[in-house]
Design a protein around this motif. Structure first.
Motif, mmCIF file in Angstrom:
data_model
loop_
_atom_site.group_PDB
_atom_site.id
_atom_site.type_symbol
_atom_site.label_atom_id
_atom_site.label_comp_id
_atom_site.label_asym_id
_atom_site.label_seq_id
_atom_site.Cartn_x
_atom_site.Cartn_y
_atom_site.Cartn_z
ATOM 1 N N ALA A 150 0.831 -1.207 0.000
ATOM 2 C CA ALA A 150 0.000 0.000 0.000
ATOM 3 C C ALA A 150 0.864 1.255 0.000
ATOM 4 O O ALA A 150 0.564 2.226 -0.706
ATOM 5 C CB ALA A 150 -0.930 -0.009 1.206
ATOM 6 N N ARG A 151 1.951 1.258 0.763
ATOM 7 C CA ARG A 151 2.865 2.414 0.774
ATOM 8 C C ARG A 151 3.541 2.574 -0.576
ATOM 9 O O ARG A 151 3.762 3.684 -1.039
ATOM 10 C CB ARG A 151 3.911 2.255 1.868
ATOM 11 C CG ARG A 151 3.461 2.662 3.233
ATOM 12 C CD ARG A 151 4.622 2.763 4.197
ATOM 13 N NE ARG A 151 5.442 1.574 4.232
ATOM 14 C CZ ARG A 151 5.164 0.479 4.940
ATOM 15 N NH1 ARG A 151 4.082 0.439 5.673
ATOM 16 N NH2 ARG A 151 5.977 -0.560 4.908
ATOM 17 N N LEU A 152 3.871 1.461 -1.219
ATOM 18 C CA LEU A 152 4.512 1.521 -2.533
ATOM 19 C C LEU A 152 3.575 2.140 -3.563
ATOM 20 O O LEU A 152 3.983 2.961 -4.375
ATOM 21 C CB LEU A 152 4.934 0.122 -2.979
ATOM 22 C CG LEU A 152 5.603 0.016 -4.348
ATOM 23 C CD1 LEU A 152 6.966 0.679 -4.301
ATOM 24 C CD2 LEU A 152 5.730 -1.428 -4.759
ATOM 25 N N ALA A 153 2.304 1.763 -3.516
ATOM 26 C CA ALA A 153 1.336 2.308 -4.470
ATOM 27 C C ALA A 153 1.082 3.785 -4.216
ATOM 28 O O ALA A 153 0.834 4.546 -5.156
ATOM 29 C CB ALA A 153 0.030 1.527 -4.383
ATOM 30 N N ALA A 154 1.164 4.215 -2.950
ATOM 31 C CA ALA A 154 0.868 5.603 -2.607
ATOM 32 C C ALA A 154 2.066 6.528 -2.794
ATOM 33 O O ALA A 154 1.892 7.743 -2.914
ATOM 34 C CB ALA A 154 0.382 5.683 -1.159
ATOM 35 N N ALA A 155 3.277 5.996 -2.806
ATOM 36 C CA ALA A 155 4.481 6.835 -2.882
ATOM 37 C C ALA A 155 4.688 7.365 -4.297
ATOM 38 O O ALA A 155 4.474 6.649 -5.271
ATOM 39 C CB ALA A 155 5.702 6.040 -2.462
ATOM 40 N N PRO A 156 5.123 8.623 -4.400
ATOM 41 C CA PRO A 156 5.468 9.150 -5.728
ATOM 42 C C PRO A 156 6.675 8.403 -6.296
ATOM 43 O O PRO A 156 7.529 7.931 -5.568
ATOM 44 C CB PRO A 156 5.829 10.608 -5.472
ATOM 45 C CG PRO A 156 5.477 10.896 -4.075
ATOM 46 C CD PRO A 156 5.247 9.622 -3.368
ATOM 47 N N ARG A 157 6.743 8.305 -7.583
ATOM 48 C CA ARG A 157 7.789 7.514 -8.256
ATOM 49 C C ARG A 157 9.191 8.032 -7.940
ATOM 50 O O ARG A 157 10.107 7.259 -7.730
ATOM 51 C CB ARG A 157 7.537 7.546 -9.764
ATOM 52 C CG ARG A 157 8.476 6.689 -10.543
ATOM 53 C CD ARG A 157 8.065 5.247 -10.410
ATOM 54 N NE ARG A 157 8.981 4.429 -11.170
ATOM 55 C CZ ARG A 157 9.347 3.233 -10.807
ATOM 56 N NH1 ARG A 157 8.879 2.707 -9.720
ATOM 57 N NH2 ARG A 157 10.170 2.535 -11.541
ATOM 58 N N GLY A 158 9.408 9.308 -7.870
ATOM 59 C CA GLY A 158 10.730 9.880 -7.618
ATOM 60 C C GLY A 158 11.232 9.612 -6.213
ATOM 61 O O GLY A 158 12.426 9.490 -5.979
#
Length: 184
Positions: A150-158
């Motif tokens: 869930a944190r991975l999906a919510a984090a901005p790519r940069g």
């Protein structure tokens, strides 16, 4: 007090801390096991016990079953790989542990950038792929892996690549310095 609460309040006394970078924010420590399915020992033991009970009148069969069981148990134990996964904001820190002390890492194996979610396959022991290694994680830790997804999906790519690129640059410098040295 739980391990993660101690680490979040600033108590950096866990042995896994020596393998984390200064700016890493640890979210979870997940023990994992590589190799055969963790229930394979149970299947071997139950099959041997059933064979021994059913062959009461044949002692040579019992001796061969006991010998085979001891050999199979030793084989399963030596083929197992024990890992501790430290889930940070952008990376997975993979550490090697021993069988009898799964929470105390003895060596840093790899630091892998989180680019894809964990694909947990299984129920009691779910199989995940970390880097190029297939690992078994107990159901008790599936929640930690789902939170990390869930944190991975919510984090901005940069934001995801910042920590890993700094680690890779430092690792490359270390490899260049150690060229020609022998490890004992």
């Amino acid at each position: 007090m739980g391990l993660l609460k101690r680490m979040r309040t600033g108590d950096r006394s866990h042995p896994a801390e020596q393998y984390l970078n200064q700016g890493d924010h640890l979210h979870a420590l997940v023990p994992a096991q590589g190799g055969l399915h963790p229930f394979s020992m149970l299947v071997i033991g139950v099959a041997a016990l059933a064979g021994i009970v059913l062959t009461v009148d044949l002692p040579w069969v019992q001796v061969s079953l006991i010998s085979t069981t001891v050999f199979a148990t030793a084989a399963v134990l030596t083929m197992s790989r024990y890992r501790l996964l430290a889930l940070t904001d952008a990376d997975i820190v993979v550490m090697r542990t021993r069988a009898l002390r799964p929470a105390k890492p003895v060596e840093l194996l790899d630091r892998i950038e989180r680019t894809a979610p964990f694909d947990i396959r299984g129920s009691a022991w779910g199989q995940i792929v970390v880097g190029d290694e297939k690992l078994w994680v107990h159901r008790r830790y599936h929640g930690h892996l789902e939170e990390a997804d869930a944190r991975l999906a919510a984090a901005p790519r940069g934001m995801r690549a910042a920590s890993s690129s700094a680690y890779r640059a430092a690792r490359a410098k270390k490899k260049v310095r150690n060229v020609g040295r022998r490890h004992r």
